[in-house]
Design a protein around this motif. Structure first.
Motif, PDB file in Angstrom:
ATOM      1  N   TYR A  31       0.489  -1.028   0.211  1.00  0.00           N
ATOM      2  CA  TYR A  31       0.209  -0.178   0.289  1.00  0.00           C
ATOM      3  C   TYR A  31       0.666   1.247   0.512  1.00  0.00           C
ATOM      4  O   TYR A  31       0.478   1.965  -1.037  1.00  0.00           O
ATOM      5  N   PHE A  37      -2.192   2.753  -6.737  1.00  0.00           N
ATOM      6  CA  PHE A  37      -3.017   2.963  -5.171  1.00  0.00           C
ATOM      7  C   PHE A  37      -3.038   4.364  -4.700  1.00  0.00           C
ATOM      8  O   PHE A  37      -4.071   5.026  -4.144  1.00  0.00           O
ATOM      9  N   THR A  40      -4.728   7.091  -6.761  1.00  0.00           N
ATOM     10  CA  THR A  40      -6.148   7.019  -7.038  1.00  0.00           C
ATOM     11  C   THR A  40      -6.525   7.406  -5.869  1.00  0.00           C
ATOM     12  O   THR A  40      -7.087   8.035  -5.630  1.00  0.00           O
ATOM     13  N   LEU A  41      -5.763   6.703  -4.532  1.00  0.00           N
ATOM     14  CA  LEU A  41      -6.568   6.903  -3.561  1.00  0.00           C
ATOM     15  C   LEU A  41      -6.053   9.008  -3.332  1.00  0.00           C
ATOM     16  O   LEU A  41      -7.540   9.660  -2.624  1.00  0.00           O
ATOM     17  N   CYS A  44      -8.670  10.523  -5.243  1.00  0.00           N
ATOM     18  CA  CYS A  44     -10.498  10.595  -4.188  1.00  0.00           C
ATOM     19  C   CYS A  44     -10.547  11.104  -3.523  1.00  0.00           C
ATOM     20  O   CYS A  44     -12.240  11.493  -3.057  1.00  0.00           O
ATOM     21  N   TRP A  61      -3.194  10.462   5.961  1.00  0.00           N
ATOM     22  CA  TRP A  61      -2.686   9.864   4.859  1.00  0.00           C
ATOM     23  C   TRP A  61      -1.423   9.484   5.624  1.00  0.00           C
ATOM     24  O   TRP A  61      -1.279   7.845   4.942  1.00  0.00           O
ATOM     25  N   VAL A  65      -2.584   4.871   5.211  1.00  0.00           N
ATOM     26  CA  VAL A  65      -2.648   4.163   4.524  1.00  0.00           C
ATOM     27  C   VAL A  65      -1.974   3.307   4.247  1.00  0.00           C
ATOM     28  O   VAL A  65      -2.255   2.192   3.050  1.00  0.00           O
ATOM     29  N   TYR A  79       0.521  12.948   0.666  1.00  0.00           N
ATOM     30  CA  TYR A  79      -0.829  13.377   0.430  1.00  0.00           C
ATOM     31  C   TYR A  79      -0.820  14.623  -0.799  1.00  0.00           C
ATOM     32  O   TYR A  79      -1.090  14.290  -2.366  1.00  0.00           O
ATOM     33  N   TYR A 111     -17.457   4.487  -3.110  1.00  0.00           N
ATOM     34  CA  TYR A 111     -17.514   5.143  -2.470  1.00  0.00           C
ATOM     35  C   TYR A 111     -17.847   5.213  -1.080  1.00  0.00           C
ATOM     36  O   TYR A 111     -17.010   5.335   0.323  1.00  0.00           O
TER      37      TYR A 111
END
Length: 638
Positions: A31, A37, A40-41, A44, A61, A65, A79, A111
């Motif tokens: 992760y 990932f 995308t996070l 989002c 974060w 995360v 972040y 979400y």
């Protein structure tokens, strides 16, 4: 699923439930480093958390995360750095179950489902933690608070009525120390109030504060196949069971801090220990049973049962379940040594099983392990104090002398103490850890008593008073013989260690002392002691220390035990009953009704005697006006 995800074999951390269902495991390192990932996070979060401060997003974060481990890896970029690296707006929408191999959009439905799942889980875990703290803190604070009430100068007559109605009598019937059907003890009304609280608060906190949320990616329906609410209930039960474990160890210890801070007896705390044990075990069994049903329903039990966290959870639950039936009163009384060793051994497995269950399943993400660390700290502190008491006294020599066919005297020189002590006789058995509690009969030994005989004590007795109490003020007053510091114990021999002691004259002993009486009776002008047999030894410290009038009524099997204890009872008005039954009702009615002063009645003897005194005192307190009396029971509790 990420490029760095792996097929799941064993997991020591929490992964997304949906990934678990697919048999995929993504490590914290994955992760923290996976480009797709992280991008995308970050994208989002930027689209769904626009009203959240940047510093708050950065904190989330860093802390979430890669997971919630204390030693989790740090994301490879912050972040804001990661978001700045998303140059073009992604066009593809992530489909659950597909591989995330480039920056993608999370649909609003996915979400919201993921957000609800994690938000509600964290909310429930926060409630679980708070409720667990309520259990632990209240279990310690309430005894302290009620004990502080003794410093408020309530009228003595009012306290007599209060104790006679609400504190001293058994909840039902006339037996408290005498077990019902030989299996369990009926609590007093005062004990029952706190037991009722413990049961009630556990039931209430197990049943309130649940809420479902939809859509939910972990549980598609609030009460559907995945059992969202049922899972929350199981989690709550597991946490509350853990929260009760420190109380279990706190109540059980003879170096219990609450014994120092309250006026509650060790016997009361042992009774509470057993009730909390039943509660914690029931919660653990329900926790295990619910998750067993969930995994059987989901078809994942076969794979889940192979994981280490599952195995250790079963070990802990099974050991707790075995401890209960193997700790009932007949087992404790008839095979005490076995019970004690077995109890300690299984308790170690309970603590190890609970701790490994958490560490293998969640690591240190949610702090569940702190409950177990607290229990270990309490147990370790208690055992360390035992060792300190032993080390302070060192290895001593015990001199054993027969008093009669039932009793022996054990004298130990060059040691001081009061109340009672735990004696270890390492040469009597290979189980060197075994120890037994004995009340201190005397804190001085005669110098001439080098062989352990009773001649010196009989010399003192010849000076003068009879055992009927007619002129007992002469005890020890007309003649003083040289003495030395030491402890003397009067022991009734049965089987086991006490039976073996009779066969020796001198042997090494370790003394864990002193556990002295901590009840101040100076505010009572009259002390009445009702003793049976060797129970006299628990009365002696109170009789010596009391500044007012003291009266002793003592029932014994033989005159020899009375002769052996007479030198320790100088100045005490005594009435003895040798092989005859004491009329306790008549004695207490005469002494208390005729007395206009405040009185305290201390009973130490067989269970039947203690129960009769308790019932008589309670009856007099309820029925007779003007009586001002306090009951104290000094007895060993199994």
């Amino acid at each position: 699923m990420l490029n760095c995800s792996e097929q799941m074999h064993m997991h020591g951390h929490m992964v997304m439930k949906r990934e678990m269902d697919m048999g995929i495991e993504t490590s914290p390192e994955c992760y923290a480093s996976d480009h797709a990932f992280l991008h995308t996070l970050a994208y989002c979060m930027s689209t769904h958390c626009q009203d959240v401060a940047v510093w708050d997003l950065e904190e989330y974060w860093n802390m979430n995360v890669a997971g919630r481990h204390s030693n989790q890896p740090v994301p490879k970029a912050t972040y804001q750095e990661t978001l700045a690296d998303v140059i073009t707006k992604p066009n593809d929408t992530l489909v659950v179950g597909e591989e995330l191999n480039h920056t993608m959009i999370i649909s609003d439905e996915d979400y919201r489902g993921s957000y609800n799942a994690q938000r509600m889980f964290e909310k429930m875990e926060g409630s679980n933690e708070r409720y667990g703290i309520v259990l632990l803190v209240s279990g310690a604070v309430i005894p302290i608070t009620f004990s502080l009430l003794r410093f408020i100068p309530f009228p003595a007559a009012l306290m007599t009525k209060f104790n006679a109605w609400l504190v001293d009598p058994p909840v039902f019937g006339s037996r408290h120390k005498t077990p019902v059907a030989g299996v369990f003890h009926v609590p007093t009304r005062g004990q029952a109030f706190f037991i009722f609280y413990l049961v009630s608060i556990n039931v209430i906190l197990s049943a309130v504060g649940y809420k479902g949320s939809q859509p939910n990616s972990w549980y598609p329906n609030v009460l559907g196949s995945d059992g969202q609410i049922i899972s929350y209930v199981s989690n709550r039960l597991g946490v509350l069971s853990f929260a009760n474990i420190p109380l279990l160890f706190l109540y059980a210890g003879r170096n219990n801090v609450l014994l120092w801070l309250t006026n509650w007896s060790h016997g009361t705390f042992l009774l509470l220990h057993r009730w909390v044990a039943w509660i914690a075990t029931l919660q653990a069994v329900l926790h295990s049973a619910i998750y067993l049903e969930i995994y059987l329903h989901n078809g994942t039990h076969a794979s889940e049962a192979k994981l280490a966290y599952w195995v250790w959870g079963i070990v802990a639950t099974l050991c707790m379940s075995i401890l209960l039936p193997s700790s009932i009163l007949p087992v404790r009384k008839n095979v005490y040594e076995f019970f004690l060793a077995w109890h300690v051994l299984l308790s170690v497995f309970v603590l190890a099983g609970c701790l490994l269950h958490i560490l293998e399943r969640f690591g240190r993400q949610w702090g569940y392990e702190n409950w177990i660390y607290s229990a270990i700290a309490i147990w370790g502190f208690e055992r360390a104090l035992r060792l300190a008491r032993l080390a302070r006294n060192g290895i001593k020599t015990a001199q054993v002398t027969a008093v009669d066919e039932d009793y022996i005297r054990v004298n130990i020189e060059d040691i001081s103490g009061s109340g009672h002590a735990y004696l270890y006789f390492p040469t009597l058995t290979w189980r060197v850890w075994e120890n037994h509690p004995f009340s201190v009969a005397s804190t001085v030994l005669p110098v001439s008593d080098q062989s352990g005989t009773l001649d010196h004590h009989r010399d003192l007795e010849k000076l003068g008073s009879s055992s009927d109490g007619s002129d007992s003020d002469m005890h020890g007053k007309q003649y003083q013989s040289p003495t030395k510091v030491g402890l003397s114990f009067l022991v009734r021999t049965k089987t086991g260690v006490t039976g073996q002691l009779r066969k020796h004259e001198r042997l090494p002993v370790l003394v864990e002392s002193a556990y002295g009486p901590h009840v101040d009776l100076s505010q009572y002008s009259l002390l009445i002691c009702i003793a049976g047999g060797v129970g006299i030894t628990a009365c002696v410290p109170f009789l010596r220390a009391h500044p007012g009038t003291t009266k002793l009524f003592w029932g014994a099997r033989s005159q020899k035990i009375i002769d052996a204890m007479t030198p320790s009872l100088g100045g005490v008005e005594m009435k003895s009953y040798v092989r005859e039954r004491m009329n306790i009702t008549e004695v207490l009615q005469r002494e208390l009704i005729e007395s206009a002063s405040t009185a305290v009645v201390l009973v130490s003897g067989p269970s039947e005697m203690a129960d009769e005194v308790r019932c008589v005192i309670s009856e007099l307190g309820r029925q007779k006006k003007g009586i001002q009396v306090k009951l104290i029971e000094e007895a060993f509790s199994w």
